[in-house]
Scaffold this active site. Structure first.
Site, short mmCIF file in Angstrom:
data_model
loop_
_atom_site.label_atom_id
_atom_site.label_comp_id
_atom_site.label_asym_id
_atom_site.label_seq_id
_atom_site.Cartn_x
_atom_site.Cartn_y
_atom_site.Cartn_z
N PRO A 144 82.80 57.82 52.08
CA PRO A 144 82.31 58.91 51.37
C PRO A 144 80.89 58.47 50.50
O PRO A 144 80.83 57.36 49.76
CB PRO A 144 83.61 59.10 50.32
CG PRO A 144 84.36 58.01 50.49
CD PRO A 144 84.42 57.28 51.68
N TYR A 163 78.67 54.35 74.63
CA TYR A 163 78.62 55.70 73.80
C TYR A 163 78.58 56.87 75.01
O TYR A 163 77.96 57.40 75.48
CB TYR A 163 76.85 55.82 73.30
CG TYR A 163 76.83 54.95 72.18
CD1 TYR A 163 77.81 54.45 71.41
CD2 TYR A 163 75.52 54.83 71.53
CE1 TYR A 163 77.60 53.50 70.48
CE2 TYR A 163 75.18 54.13 70.39
CZ TYR A 163 76.44 53.38 69.85
OH TYR A 163 76.17 52.63 68.54
N PRO A 178 74.29 55.08 58.65
CA PRO A 178 73.46 55.04 57.24
C PRO A 178 73.93 56.18 56.31
O PRO A 178 73.68 56.15 55.22
CB PRO A 178 72.02 55.34 57.76
CG PRO A 178 72.41 55.87 59.28
CD PRO A 178 73.38 55.34 59.79
N GLY A 224 78.81 57.51 58.30
CA GLY A 224 79.68 57.67 59.61
C GLY A 224 80.87 58.29 59.58
O GLY A 224 81.73 58.46 60.48
#
Length: 284
Positions: A219, A63, A212, A215
């Site tokens: 949609p 990340y 959740p 992302g």
């Protein structure tokens, strides 16, 4: 009958965590190939998250974007760590030349990745390490046994407290459980096939959906969410998180953001109460 999302889960049987946590993926950038974010904002978001009751942070060594790295922001923002703070990380993917994690680490590389996370986070032991399988898409069919066994060795040595698997199917989960105890499964919240949630609930395993809120890839049904949100006095995102947590007491949500305003909105979902009518409409 009502369902409240404001509960805790005993991760691995010994780590109590609030079911609404924080995902660190968006601290460094909005997307893997997007521009780096201001690290000072990331530090502020992390500190505010903990102030608001977050004690489960999900991160990974990949990340990062440019010089902005999520693990380093976590260390800078939160050390000395609170005793009740649980930090989970993932190993397996390797960043390509463009920084997007499209490569795959073999069993011999996993120790180095875990040790790198320990150094970056300033920890002697990681609370939870997931073996992330495959790439950025859904589960593939590769065996996880050798790589999970490599992580199990690190658990035996005391470098890792609990193990998890991410982006797996039912066969891969069973394969991992035959090697060592699995404390958590982290899969795409929109790809919960093969009865994995039911399996996790029966075995006392946490089910931790990533993305959740879609992302940015999936949609949300804003019309349906909006109708429920209007009834309960919440936002569509809060209803989406509340509905996710209402699916099972084994579900942990880890919405991520690089925005203080979005953080406040997401975490307010922990106090949301959804009625049976609301949940029935959302599940229809």
């Amino acid at each position: 009958m009502t369902t409240t999302t404001n509960t805790t889960f005993l991760l691995g049987g010994d780590l109590p965590v609030n079911r609404l946590g924080f995902g660190a993926m968006r601290l460094a950038a909005g997307t893997f190939d997007g521009p780096p974010r201001d690290p000072e904002t990331g530090v502020a978001v992390l500190r505010r998250a903990v102030e608001l009751g977050v004690n489960h942070i999900d991160t990974a060594g990949f990340y990062n974007r440019g010089a902005v790295r999520a693990n380093e922001l976590i260390r800078r923002a939160l050390t000395p760590y609170r005793d009740d703070l649980v930090i989970a990380t993932k190993v397996g993917p390797l960043p390509g030349p463009d920084g997007v994690p499209t490569g795959k680490a073999g069993p011999d590389h996993l120790r180095g990745l875990v040790e790198a996370d320990l150094r970056a986070l300033g920890l002697d032991r990681l609370d939870l390490v997931y073996l992330r399988v495959g790439g950025l898409t859904g589960p593939d069919t590769e065996s996880v046994a050798d790589r999970f066994a490599a992580l199990a060795e690190l658990r035996e040595e005391g470098l890792v407290r609990h193990l998890g698997v991410s982006n797996v199917d039912a066969v891969q989960l069973a394969e991992a459980r035959a090697v060592a105890p699995v404390a958590a499964v982290q899969n795409n919240s929109f790809e919960n096939g093969a009865g994995l949630l039911a399996t996790c609930e029966a075995a006392g395993i946490a089910y931790v959906p990533y993305f959740p809120l879609g992302g940015g890839l999936v949609p949300l049904d804003l019309e349906r969410l909006g109708r429920v949100a209007a009834r309960v006095g919440a936002t569509a995102s809060q209803v989406a998180l509340g509905a996710l947590l209402a699916e099972s007491p084994s579900v942990l949500a880890i919405p991520g953001t690089g925005s203080l305003d979005h953080l406040e909105e997401n975490l307010a979902a922990g106090a949301l109460v959804l009625g049976a009518e609301d949940l029935a409409e959302l599940r229809a």
